[in-house]
Design a protein around this motif. Sequence first.
Motif, PDB file in Angstrom:
ATOM      1  N   TYR A 162       0.831  -1.202   0.000  1.00 26.41           N
ATOM      2  CA  TYR A 162       0.000   0.000   0.000  1.00 26.41           C
ATOM      3  C   TYR A 162       0.867   1.254   0.000  1.00 26.41           C
ATOM      4  O   TYR A 162       0.592   2.213  -0.732  1.00 26.41           O
ATOM      5  CB  TYR A 162      -0.911   0.009   1.234  1.00 26.41           C
ATOM      6  CG  TYR A 162      -2.168  -0.817   1.106  1.00 26.41           C
ATOM      7  CD1 TYR A 162      -2.275  -1.840   0.159  1.00 26.41           C
ATOM      8  CD2 TYR A 162      -3.260  -0.597   1.946  1.00 26.41           C
ATOM      9  CE1 TYR A 162      -3.419  -2.594   0.050  1.00 26.41           C
ATOM     10  CE2 TYR A 162      -4.424  -1.346   1.835  1.00 26.41           C
ATOM     11  CZ  TYR A 162      -4.498  -2.344   0.884  1.00 26.41           C
ATOM     12  OH  TYR A 162      -5.643  -3.098   0.774  1.00 26.41           O
ATOM     13  N   GLU A 163       1.890   1.251   0.838  1.00 23.09           N
ATOM     14  CA  GLU A 163       2.750   2.423   0.948  1.00 23.09           C
ATOM     15  C   GLU A 163       3.444   2.724  -0.378  1.00 23.09           C
ATOM     16  O   GLU A 163       3.460   3.867  -0.844  1.00 23.09           O
ATOM     17  CB  GLU A 163       3.790   2.192   2.048  1.00 23.09           C
ATOM     18  CG  GLU A 163       4.691   3.400   2.318  1.00 23.09           C
ATOM     19  CD  GLU A 163       5.612   3.165   3.496  1.00 23.09           C
ATOM     20  OE1 GLU A 163       6.210   4.145   3.983  1.00 23.09           O
ATOM     21  OE2 GLU A 163       5.753   1.997   3.939  1.00 23.09           O
ATOM     22  N   LEU A 174       2.592   6.071  -2.627  1.00 25.22           N
ATOM     23  CA  LEU A 174       3.688   6.998  -2.935  1.00 25.22           C
ATOM     24  C   LEU A 174       3.841   7.165  -4.444  1.00 25.22           C
ATOM     25  O   LEU A 174       4.175   8.245  -4.929  1.00 25.22           O
ATOM     26  CB  LEU A 174       4.998   6.493  -2.317  1.00 25.22           C
ATOM     27  CG  LEU A 174       5.117   6.643  -0.799  1.00 25.22           C
ATOM     28  CD1 LEU A 174       6.391   5.953  -0.296  1.00 25.22           C
ATOM     29  CD2 LEU A 174       5.120   8.120  -0.400  1.00 25.22           C
ATOM     30  N   LEU A 175       3.584   6.096  -5.177  1.00 21.23           N
ATOM     31  CA  LEU A 175       3.611   6.169  -6.636  1.00 21.23           C
ATOM     32  C   LEU A 175       2.523   7.115  -7.136  1.00 21.23           C
ATOM     33  O   LEU A 175       2.766   7.952  -8.019  1.00 21.23           O
ATOM     34  CB  LEU A 175       3.397   4.764  -7.203  1.00 21.23           C
ATOM     35  CG  LEU A 175       3.880   4.475  -8.620  1.00 21.23           C
ATOM     36  CD1 LEU A 175       5.400   4.525  -8.679  1.00 21.23           C
ATOM     37  CD2 LEU A 175       3.392   3.097  -9.064  1.00 21.23           C
ATOM     38  N   THR A 221      -6.585   9.888  -2.972  1.00 23.97           N
ATOM     39  CA  THR A 221      -7.636  10.582  -2.223  1.00 23.97           C
ATOM     40  C   THR A 221      -7.056  11.259  -0.984  1.00 23.97           C
ATOM     41  O   THR A 221      -5.911  11.013  -0.597  1.00 23.97           O
ATOM     42  CB  THR A 221      -8.721   9.596  -1.785  1.00 23.97           C
ATOM     43  OG1 THR A 221      -8.148   8.691  -0.834  1.00 23.97           O
ATOM     44  CG2 THR A 221      -9.280   8.819  -2.958  1.00 23.97           C
ATOM     45  N   GLN A 222      -7.887  12.077  -0.341  1.00 29.40           N
ATOM     46  CA  GLN A 222      -7.458  12.700   0.913  1.00 29.40           C
ATOM     47  C   GLN A 222      -7.235  11.645   1.991  1.00 29.40           C
ATOM     48  O   GLN A 222      -6.321  11.761   2.807  1.00 29.40           O
ATOM     49  CB  GLN A 222      -8.497  13.722   1.378  1.00 29.40           C
ATOM     50  CG  GLN A 222      -8.077  14.503   2.624  1.00 29.40           C
ATOM     51  CD  GLN A 222      -6.754  15.225   2.454  1.00 29.40           C
ATOM     52  OE1 GLN A 222      -6.543  15.920   1.463  1.00 29.40           O
ATOM     53  NE2 GLN A 222      -5.849  15.065   3.409  1.00 29.40           N
ATOM     54  N   ARG A 223      -8.046  10.609   1.970  1.00 23.00           N
ATOM     55  CA  ARG A 223      -7.838   9.523   2.932  1.00 23.00           C
ATOM     56  C   ARG A 223      -6.506   8.827   2.661  1.00 23.00           C
ATOM     57  O   ARG A 223      -5.810   8.412   3.607  1.00 23.00           O
ATOM     58  CB  ARG A 223      -8.995   8.521   2.862  1.00 23.00           C
ATOM     59  CG  ARG A 223      -8.878   7.399   3.883  1.00 23.00           C
ATOM     60  CD  ARG A 223     -10.152   6.577   3.967  1.00 23.00           C
ATOM     61  NE  ARG A 223     -11.235   7.353   4.590  1.00 23.00           N
ATOM     62  CZ  ARG A 223     -12.427   6.857   4.865  1.00 23.00           C
ATOM     63  NH1 ARG A 223     -12.700   5.595   4.556  1.00 23.00           N
ATOM     64  NH2 ARG A 223     -13.357   7.602   5.424  1.00 23.00           N
ATOM     65  N   GLY A 224      -6.140   8.711   1.377  1.00 26.14           N
ATOM     66  CA  GLY A 224      -4.829   8.158   1.040  1.00 26.14           C
ATOM     67  C   GLY A 224      -3.703   9.053   1.536  1.00 26.14           C
ATOM     68  O   GLY A 224      -2.664   8.568   2.005  1.00 26.14           O
ATOM     69  N   VAL A 225      -3.903  10.367   1.428  1.00 22.40           N
ATOM     70  CA  VAL A 225      -2.920  11.330   1.948  1.00 22.40           C
ATOM     71  C   VAL A 225      -2.761  11.152   3.456  1.00 22.40           C
ATOM     72  O   VAL A 225      -1.647  11.140   3.991  1.00 22.40           O
ATOM     73  CB  VAL A 225      -3.361  12.773   1.616  1.00 22.40           C
ATOM     74  CG1 VAL A 225      -2.478  13.790   2.345  1.00 22.40           C
ATOM     75  CG2 VAL A 225      -3.305  13.008   0.110  1.00 22.40           C
ATOM     76  N   ASP A 226      -3.888  10.996   4.151  1.00 19.62           N
ATOM     77  CA  ASP A 226      -3.854  10.816   5.608  1.00 19.62           C
ATOM     78  C   ASP A 226      -3.148   9.505   5.969  1.00 19.62           C
ATOM     79  O   ASP A 226      -2.401   9.442   6.956  1.00 19.62           O
ATOM     80  CB  ASP A 226      -5.274  10.826   6.177  1.00 19.62           C
ATOM     81  CG  ASP A 226      -5.971  12.173   5.982  1.00 19.62           C
ATOM     82  OD1 ASP A 226      -5.258  13.187   5.784  1.00 19.62           O
ATOM     83  OD2 ASP A 226      -7.214  12.200   5.999  1.00 19.62           O
ATOM     84  N   ASP A 284       4.759  13.051   3.545  1.00 21.80           N
ATOM     85  CA  ASP A 284       3.954  14.185   3.095  1.00 21.80           C
ATOM     86  C   ASP A 284       3.422  13.881   1.700  1.00 21.80           C
ATOM     87  O   ASP A 284       4.153  13.375   0.846  1.00 21.80           O
ATOM     88  CB  ASP A 284       4.792  15.467   3.059  1.00 21.80           C
ATOM     89  CG  ASP A 284       5.188  15.928   4.456  1.00 21.80           C
ATOM     90  OD1 ASP A 284       4.408  15.679   5.393  1.00 21.80           O
ATOM     91  OD2 ASP A 284       6.274  16.520   4.595  1.00 21.80           O
ATOM     92  N   ALA A 285       2.174  14.202   1.449  1.00 19.45           N
ATOM     93  CA  ALA A 285       1.570  13.933   0.143  1.00 19.45           C
ATOM     94  C   ALA A 285       0.448  14.923  -0.096  1.00 19.45           C
ATOM     95  O   ALA A 285       0.086  15.708   0.785  1.00 19.45           O
ATOM     96  CB  ALA A 285       1.049  12.501   0.077  1.00 19.45           C
TER      97      ALA A 285
END
Length: 350
Positions: free
Chosen positions: A11-12, A16-17, A74-79, A87-88
């Motif tokens: 997932y990480e 990041l990709l 998504t924002q949830r992915g950013v979180d 940071d994303a």
Amino acid sequence: MSSLALRDAIYERSLLLADRFRVIRTIDIAAACFPERTFKAALTAAQRAVRGLVKADLLRRYRTDRFQTVYGLTQRGVDWLADHGHDAASSVRRVSDMTNPEHRLWAQFLVICAWARGLDAVTEAELLQRLNATARPGSTKSAQAATTQGYITVDVHRHGAAVRKHLRPDAIAYEDRGGGAAWFEVDRSKRGSDRQADLAALIGAIGSKLADGKVLRRVVVMCKSERIERDALRIIEQLAAEANEKVLMEGRQHIRRYDDGVYEIWTAVPFKRADGRTALVDERIGHVIVQMLPTWLPKVRIDASNKWSTDGWFEDNYLPYKRPPTTGRWEAPVSPLWSVNESAVEGADG
């Protein structure tokens, strides 16, 4: 616990990709996370990861005007990334506005494939960022502008006149041996006369230094169709016919066909003999490689309905480009998740 750690590692890397490129495909995750596997195994694992990421609303699925399935962060992915120390920024709004990102998708796919081979590689946009970041603060504005405008400056011959022009790659990869660079051109459409002249000039610059001091060793033309491939080969054959009529000497090149779509670039370099005299010795300074974009790979289906070939994956010495045997075939990719896999195995054994 070990399997959860492996899932989180996948997932990480996938998120990041998505943060780096803003828009990705399942095949990008297959190449980034599972390059050591056969294509069907890599695709199966990537599809499983994508289903989990979408279900958790970490990635969001979109359909382009050309019926390509792509994903944005998504924002949830950013979180989620923030919780894991990264940071994303969300990209869903940008991806939703994309109509046909095919060119950028293939350019970044080649970059990911280069990573799988252990190479440093960047897209055109990332290259410009690097050049801007390394421009000396004390240099003149014109010098800084020249740095950001192009990666190499060539003489382009059109209508009997030579025009100085800055060129930039769609992607660039750096090989450790000798500090050479492989320049990628993604040709999705037929080149007009101006772009044909650009390609001819770029091939003529093989062996020259790039803006950052690296040496251009390979020009790789990735073609979407057989017609585009034939046009690229015709340009090279015409250059070869013109150049090979002349005596090979310092500053001149000969183009020698090595294999289908693979050409060697030769020149004469000065060699100092033991008696102090200088002689010219023929030396291969690079390659031009023309091959098809593996457009069939994203169309492969795992079930019995599949009618597309799985040829052209990493085990076929095809990505990010066909490497001539004279330079050594590509080594098999190593799993970027190897350390996590090892921990999972140890945990299972325990």
